[in-house]
Design an enzyme around this catalytic site. Structure first.
Site, PDB file in Angstrom:
ATOM      1  N   ASN A 107      -2.815  63.769   8.838  1.00  0.00           N
ATOM      2  CA  ASN A 107      -3.105  62.618   7.990  1.00  0.00           C
ATOM      3  C   ASN A 107      -2.458  61.381   8.581  1.00  0.00           C
ATOM      4  O   ASN A 107      -1.432  61.475   9.260  1.00  0.00           O
ATOM      5  CB  ASN A 107      -2.518  62.860   6.587  1.00  0.00           C
ATOM      6  CG  ASN A 107      -2.768  61.694   5.639  1.00  0.00           C
ATOM      7  OD1 ASN A 107      -3.875  61.155   5.571  1.00  0.00           O
ATOM      8  ND2 ASN A 107      -1.736  61.288   4.907  1.00  0.00           N
ATOM      9  N   HIS A 109      -0.726  57.822   7.336  1.00  0.00           N
ATOM     10  CA  HIS A 109      -0.162  57.212   6.130  1.00  0.00           C
ATOM     11  C   HIS A 109       0.374  55.827   6.505  1.00  0.00           C
ATOM     12  O   HIS A 109       1.061  55.683   7.524  1.00  0.00           O
ATOM     13  CB  HIS A 109       0.969  58.098   5.587  1.00  0.00           C
ATOM     14  CG  HIS A 109       1.570  57.546   4.335  1.00  0.00           C
ATOM     15  ND1 HIS A 109       0.930  57.599   3.113  1.00  0.00           N
ATOM     16  CD2 HIS A 109       2.737  56.907   4.122  1.00  0.00           C
ATOM     17  CE1 HIS A 109       1.688  57.018   2.204  1.00  0.00           C
ATOM     18  NE2 HIS A 109       2.788  56.585   2.789  1.00  0.00           N
ATOM     19  N   SER A 136       2.292  56.246  10.060  1.00  0.00           N
ATOM     20  CA  SER A 136       2.768  57.546  10.525  1.00  0.00           C
ATOM     21  C   SER A 136       1.618  58.542  10.515  1.00  0.00           C
ATOM     22  O   SER A 136       0.822  58.559   9.569  1.00  0.00           O
ATOM     23  CB  SER A 136       3.842  58.093   9.574  1.00  0.00           C
ATOM     24  OG  SER A 136       4.884  57.162   9.364  1.00  0.00           O
ATOM     25  N   ASP A 145       2.697  63.665   1.750  1.00  0.00           N
ATOM     26  CA  ASP A 145       3.208  62.813   2.827  1.00  0.00           C
ATOM     27  C   ASP A 145       4.559  63.285   3.398  1.00  0.00           C
ATOM     28  O   ASP A 145       5.404  62.468   3.763  1.00  0.00           O
ATOM     29  CB  ASP A 145       3.356  61.354   2.338  1.00  0.00           C
ATOM     30  CG  ASP A 145       2.024  60.774   1.873  1.00  0.00           C
ATOM     31  OD1 ASP A 145       0.978  61.174   2.413  1.00  0.00           O
ATOM     32  OD2 ASP A 145       2.027  59.928   0.960  1.00  0.00           O
TER      33      ASP A 145
HETATM   34  C1  GRF Z   1      -5.456  53.597   5.688  1.00  0.00           C
HETATM   35  O1  GRF Z   1      -4.535  52.567   5.494  1.00  0.00           O
HETATM   36  C2  GRF Z   1      -4.751  54.918   5.800  1.00  0.00           C
HETATM   37  O2  GRF Z   1      -3.481  54.822   6.377  1.00  0.00           O
HETATM   38  C3  GRF Z   1      -4.612  55.331   4.361  1.00  0.00           C
HETATM   39  O3  GRF Z   1      -5.796  54.904   3.740  1.00  0.00           O
HETATM   40  C4  GRF Z   1      -6.344  53.796   4.454  1.00  0.00           C
HETATM   41  C5  GRF Z   1      -7.729  54.180   4.820  1.00  0.00           C
HETATM   42  O4  GRF Z   1      -8.442  53.133   5.429  1.00  0.00           O
HETATM   43  N1  GRF Z   1      -4.381  56.756   4.265  1.00  0.00           N
HETATM   44  P1  GRF Z   1      -9.830  53.426   6.152  1.00  0.00           P
HETATM   45  O5  GRF Z   1     -10.738  54.074   5.098  1.00  0.00           O
HETATM   46  O6  GRF Z   1      -9.554  54.339   7.293  1.00  0.00           O
HETATM   47  O7  GRF Z   1     -10.346  52.090   6.575  1.00  0.00           O
END
Ligand code: GRF
Length: 188
Positions: A107, A109, A136, A145
């Protein structure tokens, strides 16, 4: 003898929204077997479809989490996915799903974990007066997370930054970091 690209595992991407990280992953050349979403109208899903990727859309509403996840799991396996990348996937995966894909789900984050797990990471970093923020990539475990870190990227927090301005700066770093880490992870 010619030496080709190192063999990479096929990735399934789960998303719920605009999908800009998914786009960065696709454009980096990682083999993507499936883009799946819990939101049939997610913008990222439409982009994936338009770019010839295999997609799967299903809302858990009405069928329940277990049945929904069983179908996502089946779709991923049918598409030959060996690892899963969450890219703005806004649901918690069940312990059962995490167990089935143990150490094979990652993932991204938008904070420098272990700081600011969960939501509103940018507003929290600004409110705390932090000089830097970032993103991260980590292994997904049952705990939100909290899995092992695979990579991080930092950006400065500038005086007067709003959460949206900071989010935009972090997002640029996400689009660099995630493909880099996933390529390495998929080549293991
Ligand atoms: C990103 O900021 C990611 O870190 C978080 O959700 C957001 C998703 O944005 N988990 P996108 O849909 O990839 O534009």
């Amino acid at each position: 003898m010619t030496r080709g690209m190192p063999e990479m595992k096929t990735v399934g991407i789960l998303l719920s929204g605009r999908g800009s990280n998914m786009m960065a992953l696709v454009q980096s050349g990682v083999p993507v077997g499936l883009v799946a979403s819990d939101k049939p109208d997610a913008a990222g899903l439409a982009w994936a479809r338009d770019h010839g990727l295999k997609t799967f859309a299903l809302s858990p509403k009405g069928i329940g989490k277990a049945a929904y996840e069983a179908k996502v799991d089946a779709a991923l396996r049918e598409a030959g996915c060996e690892i899963v990348a969450l890219a703005g996937y806004m649901r918690l995966l069940s312990d059962d799903f995490v167990t089935r894909w143990r150490d094979r789900i990652i993932n991204i984050h938008p904070s420098l974990l272990p700081k600011y797990k969960g939501l509103d990471t940018h507003a929290r970093a600004i409110a705390a007066g932090d000089p830097v923020a970032g993103c991260s990539v980590h292994i997904v475990t049952e705990e939100l997370d909290a899995g092992a870190l695979l990579g991080q990227a930092e950006v400065p927090i500038l005086p007067g930054d709003t959460p949206d301005e900071l989010a935009a700066r972090v997002l640029v770093a996400e689009h660099r970091l995630y493909p880099q880490v996933l390529k390495e992870f998929a080549s293991r």
